[in-house]
Scaffold this motif. Structure first.
Motif, PDB file in Angstrom:
ATOM      1  N   GLY A   1       0.792  -1.234   0.000  1.00  0.00           N
ATOM      2  CA  GLY A   1       0.000   0.000   0.000  1.00  0.00           C
ATOM      3  C   GLY A   1       0.821   1.279   0.000  1.00  0.00           C
ATOM      4  N   LYS A   2       2.057   1.216  -0.483  1.00  0.00           N
ATOM      5  CA  LYS A   2       2.899   2.412  -0.538  1.00  0.00           C
ATOM      6  C   LYS A   2       2.505   3.267  -1.745  1.00  0.00           C
ATOM      7  CE  LYS A   2       5.469   0.782   2.850  1.00  0.00           C
ATOM      8  NZ  LYS A   2       5.432   1.353   4.209  1.00  0.00           N
ATOM      9  N   GLU A   3       2.511   4.581  -1.558  1.00  0.00           N
ATOM     10  CA  GLU A   3       2.165   5.489  -2.653  1.00  0.00           C
ATOM     11  C   GLU A   3       3.393   5.802  -3.485  1.00  0.00           C
ATOM     12  OE1 GLU A   3      -0.133   8.969  -2.082  1.00  0.00           O
ATOM     13  OE2 GLU A   3      -1.505   8.046  -0.651  1.00  0.00           O
ATOM     14  N   LEU A   4       3.303   5.498  -4.780  1.00  0.00           N
ATOM     15  CA  LEU A   4       4.407   5.740  -5.699  1.00  0.00           C
ATOM     16  C   LEU A   4       3.942   6.653  -6.828  1.00  0.00           C
ATOM     17  CD1 LEU A   4       5.742   2.049  -6.029  1.00  0.00           C
ATOM     18  CD2 LEU A   4       6.569   3.838  -4.470  1.00  0.00           C
ATOM     19  N   GLN A   5       4.902   7.294  -7.476  1.00  0.00           N
ATOM     20  CA  GLN A   5       4.610   8.156  -8.622  1.00  0.00           C
ATOM     21  C   GLN A   5       5.542   7.782  -9.771  1.00  0.00           C
ATOM     22  OE1 GLN A   5       4.905  12.224  -7.234  1.00  0.00           O
ATOM     23  NE2 GLN A   5       3.687  11.759  -5.400  1.00  0.00           N
ATOM     24  N   GLY A   6       5.239   8.296 -10.962  1.00  0.00           N
ATOM     25  CA  GLY A   6       5.975   7.917 -12.149  1.00  0.00           C
ATOM     26  C   GLY A   6       7.452   8.262 -12.086  1.00  0.00           C
ATOM     27  N   LEU A   7       8.268   7.370 -12.643  1.00  0.00           N
ATOM     28  CA  LEU A   7       9.712   7.584 -12.667  1.00  0.00           C
ATOM     29  C   LEU A   7      10.277   7.121 -14.007  1.00  0.00           C
ATOM     30  CD1 LEU A   7      11.246   6.247  -9.298  1.00  0.00           C
ATOM     31  CD2 LEU A   7      11.112   8.630 -10.027  1.00  0.00           C
ATOM     32  N   ASP A   8      11.253   7.859 -14.505  1.00  0.00           N
ATOM     33  CA  ASP A   8      12.094   7.400 -15.594  1.00  0.00           C
ATOM     34  C   ASP A   8      13.376   6.857 -14.977  1.00  0.00           C
ATOM     35  OD1 ASP A   8      10.226   8.231 -17.458  1.00  0.00           O
ATOM     36  OD2 ASP A   8      11.121  10.216 -17.664  1.00  0.00           O
TER      37      ASP A   8
ATOM     38  N   ASP B   1      13.620   5.750  -0.598  1.00  0.00           N
ATOM     39  CA  ASP B   1      14.175   7.085  -0.359  1.00  0.00           C
ATOM     40  C   ASP B   1      13.324   8.167  -1.022  1.00  0.00           C
ATOM     41  OD1 ASP B   1      16.303   8.934   0.492  1.00  0.00           O
ATOM     42  OD2 ASP B   1      16.814   9.055  -1.644  1.00  0.00           O
ATOM     43  N   LEU B   2      12.934   7.948  -2.270  1.00  0.00           N
ATOM     44  CA  LEU B   2      12.219   8.967  -3.041  1.00  0.00           C
ATOM     45  C   LEU B   2      10.790   9.178  -2.559  1.00  0.00           C
ATOM     46  CD1 LEU B   2      13.448   7.905  -6.588  1.00  0.00           C
ATOM     47  CD2 LEU B   2      13.994  10.073  -5.457  1.00  0.00           C
ATOM     48  N   PHE B   3      10.147   8.092  -2.106  1.00  0.00           N
ATOM     49  CA  PHE B   3       8.726   8.182  -1.762  1.00  0.00           C
ATOM     50  C   PHE B   3       8.454   7.946  -0.281  1.00  0.00           C
ATOM     51  CE2 PHE B   3       8.881   6.719  -6.272  1.00  0.00           C
ATOM     52  CZ  PHE B   3       8.422   7.913  -6.833  1.00  0.00           C
ATOM     53  N   ASN B   4       9.497   8.107   0.547  1.00  0.00           N
ATOM     54  CA  ASN B   4       9.352   7.975   2.001  1.00  0.00           C
ATOM     55  C   ASN B   4       8.590   6.696   2.377  1.00  0.00           C
ATOM     56  OD1 ASN B   4      10.587  10.563   2.606  1.00  0.00           O
ATOM     57  ND2 ASN B   4       8.720  11.486   1.781  1.00  0.00           N
ATOM     58  N   GLY B   5       9.120   5.580   1.870  1.00  0.00           N
ATOM     59  CA  GLY B   5       8.445   4.301   2.075  1.00  0.00           C
ATOM     60  C   GLY B   5       8.418   3.833   3.518  1.00  0.00           C
TER      61      GLY B   5
END
Length: 389
Positions: free
Chosen positions: A103-110, A139-143
């Motif tokens: 249930g972690k919130e992620l966003q688009g990445l290249d 690290d990027l999405f404060n998992g």
């Protein structure tokens, strides 16, 4: 190399990357085929590994490209990530699948990957890709995952998503590795001790036999069964859960219980190798590299003659090293039947060593090995960005 990767990212995606992450490969310095017997292993991170360059996108997708492979992939954020055949990008896709599952919130990445670990060499290129991806997303999405939780997540990717049954040593060592330190690790409890391992005037030579490891899996299962037979025999008089619950002295008092010679040989290797790991830790802590080298040779001899997981190719490398004044220790590393050997070689003699072992091996085996140099490096992390000109 970092500048070239920055340019590659710009070329692939038409924009500059924002962050660079790195996860190393690993070798096991000593302690082979004892992890499934409740024993100690001693891996270290190497200075070869996997680089991951990333930048966010507003398209709601993960894009995967690699400098090493032509195959690419694009996966929608939040989608159920179905594997597409056996391509390299299944490892990072599996990591994303676990983040989604939790249930972690992620966003688009290249994302652009580059690895300088030889593929299929037994230096854990897959664990390196898994861990660098997991670390970057965390690290990027404060998992909120701890480093140990990232290790277990990466092992889930390997075992469940990819379907390869392997232990936790690979993911653990590429995550927790420290410069100039080996990790004495109990794979059962995950207790570990960082052991000072300053190689001084020596470096780690990694010699890839370039032999496909076709036998490794079937023989691995066979060895597990033989060790289980030895354990059952010893349990007639000993209250133990693993072969490595006893030391060599105790084993010698009870080994008469094992009546099959082959099974006895396997158990002898396991118990003595576990003791060698403890002696190796002391030798490294005391900075007595010559003693550590002696233990490496003893480990290889045991793996070759008692456990029978070496073979002509690995033995050829070690036989070349033994009389060489520039080498103080060598052994096979990994499952065996191919893969890599490691050697402690004087830094200023590495080029000479590389040329001579290549010539000797090619003459004996019929094709050339690949020889690399490494130091003991750090585990996974975010790299500082290079200043732009």
């Amino acid at each position: 190399m970092r500048e070239q990767l920055q340019q590659d990212f710009l070329t692939h995606y038409g924009k500059e990357h924002q962050h660079t992450y790195f996860s190393p490969g690993r070798v096991n310095l000593i302690g082979e085929h004892i992890d499934y017997n409740g024993g100690l292993v001693m891996p270290c991170a190497v200075t070869m590994g996997t680089y991951l360059l990333v930048a966010p996108n507003n398209d709601g997708v993960f894009r995967f490209k690699s400098v090493n492979f032509k195959e690419t992939a694009e996966v929608a954020v939040g989608s159920s990530n179905v594997k597409k055949e056996q391509f390299w990008f299944n490892y990072p896709i599996g990591v994303i699948e676990h983040f989604n599952k939790d249930g972690k919130e992620l966003q688009g990445l290249d994302m652009l990957y580059f690895g300088n670990i030889p593929i299929a060499s037994g230096l854990s290129s897959s664990a390196s890709i898994e861990v660098v991806t997991a670390y970057a997303l965390n690290d990027l999405f404060n998992g909120g995952y701890t480093k140990l939780e990232l290790v277990k997540l990466a092992k889930w990717v390997e075992n469940v998503f990819i379907g390869l049954q392997s232990g936790i040593m690979d993911q653990f060592s590429v995550a927790f590795g420290e410069k100039d330190k080996a990790l004495m690790l109990n794979c059962d409890t995950l207790d570990y001790q960082a052991v000072d391992s300053n190689l001084g005037d020596y470096l780690l030579a990694i010699i890839n036999t370039n032999k496909p490891r076709k036998l490794a899996e079937s023989k691995y299962n066979e060895r597990v069964q033989e060790c289980n037979a030895a354990l059952a025999a010893l349990k007639q008089e000993l209250d133990i859960n693993y072969l490595c619950d006893i030391n060599t002295e105790t084993f010698n008092k009870h080994k008469h219980l094992i009546t099959d010679k082959v099974v006895l040989d396997r158990a002898t290797h396991v118990v003595e190798e576990n003791d060698r790991v403890k002696l190796a830790a002391k030798a490294l802590n005391d900075n007595v590299l010559a003693e550590f080298g002696r233990l490496m040779y003893a480990s290889h001899h045991s793996l070759s003659t008692l456990y029978e997981v070496s073979g002509k190719e690995l033995d050829t490398v070690v036989n070349f090293c033994k009389p060489n004044a520039d080498v103080i220790g060598a052994r096979m590393t990994g499952a065996g039947f191919g893969g890599c050997a490691i050697a402690l070689v004087k830094k200023d003699a590495f080029d000479k060593f590389s040329a001579e072992v290549t010539e000797y091996y090619t003459k004996e085996v019929g094709y050339a090995p690949s020889v690399y140099s490494s130091l003991i490096g750090d585990g996974v992390g975010l790299l500082p960005e290079l200043a732009h000109a």
